[in-house]
Design an enzyme around this catalytic site. Structure first.
Site: not given
Length: 294
Positions: A166, A209
């Site tokens: 992440d 993301d």
């Protein structure tokens, strides 16, 4: 005055946009309509009395010979596809409708160029299994590959590890530089992660993301840690000048290994996700210089 349809048949055949082939029992082309030049680049005179198999893509010869056998045994074939090599060396995808005629002792086939259709089908298949922005595997295909890897691992012939990655503070890139810049950064990150793994591994984008990496054939947890450090190191490198002062975001990476951290896909993904958030909390507590994995 009645119309002489039989006299019209030859002219009608040559008016067809699809190509008509008549091929004898020895695979020799007896007749081919004028549309063959658009299909294969050869004039009809160049193809007549040559073997139709000479123009077939070599990788499709076996399945084509099987189809020919069925047609010659009296089974019409109306949805067969194969590839031919054009005169200029390019490949054309062809859809066939064919039957055997006892009357002329030959098979009659109608060939249609479906190259554009084939490309469209491949594009749709790619879009169904890949992230449209980065070109990475999407969640659907990643789940299939993870399930397949676990089936192999349960037979004791392969080990599996998951990395859940992440990006930290990625929202700031979108807010300051715009979503177009953010998309370009995501694509750059995708290429960097791909460069860190083998062709047998899988990198997927499963969220805005968020990325996951499936590693197979891993020998030890230390090897997994080494791979994590490799990804973190490549993520530490600044973006190229073309990104115009956009900083490369740092990342947090969670890890799950089979079977220590779970024996099914959902458990492994959940563990890797939780481990990623543990790392993210450590980073928040330790400041921006904290590493993305511990």
């Amino acid at each position: 005055m009645p119309v002489d349809l039989e006299a019209l048949y030859p002219r009608l055949i040559h008016l067809m946009l699809d190509t008509v082939f008549v091929v004898d029992a020895n695979n020799q082309i007896v007749f081919v309509s004028d549309a063959c030049e658009a299909l294969l680049g050869y004039r009809a005179a160049e193809l007549t009395a040559t073997a139709i198999t000479d123009y077939m893509h070599p990788d499709d010869l076996a399945i084509t010979r099987a189809s020919i056998g069925r047609v010659m045994n009296g089974q019409s074939h109306v949805d067969f596809r194969n590839r031919f090599i054009r005169k200029d060396g390019t490949v054309v995808h062809i859809l066939w409708a064919a039957l055997w005629s006892e009357q002329v002792n030959a098979r009659i086939g109608v060939a249609r160029d479906v190259t554009a259709l084939r490309k469209a089908e491949e594009a749709l298949h790619f879009l169904a299994h890949h992230d449209p922005l980065t070109g990475l595997t999407n969640r659907l295909l990643f789940t299939d590959r993870l399930s397949a890897a676990l089936r192999v691992a349960r037979r004791g012939t392969c080990s599996v590890a998951l990395l859940f990655l992440d990006l930290n503070d990625f929202k700031g890139i979108n807010d300051v530089h715009g979503h177009a810049a953010g998309d370009r950064v995501l694509c750059a990150i995708a290429r960097r992660i791909e460069g860190c793994v083998r062709e047998t591994d899988t990198v997927a984008r499963i969220g805005g993301d968020e990325f996951v990496v499936l590693l197979t054939g891993i020998q030890s947890r230390e090897a997994v840690s080494t791979k994590v450090q490799q990804i973190l190191s490549i993520m530490d490198e600044p973006l190229d000048a073309e990104f115009h002062r956009v900083d490369m975001p740092s990342c947090s990476i969670g890890v799950a290994c089979y079977p220590e951290d779970g024996e099914d896909a959902d458990t492994l993904l959940s563990h890797a996700d939780s481990d990623m958030y543990r790392i993210k909390r450590l980073r928040s507590a330790g400041g921006r210089n904290a590493r993305g994995h511990a």
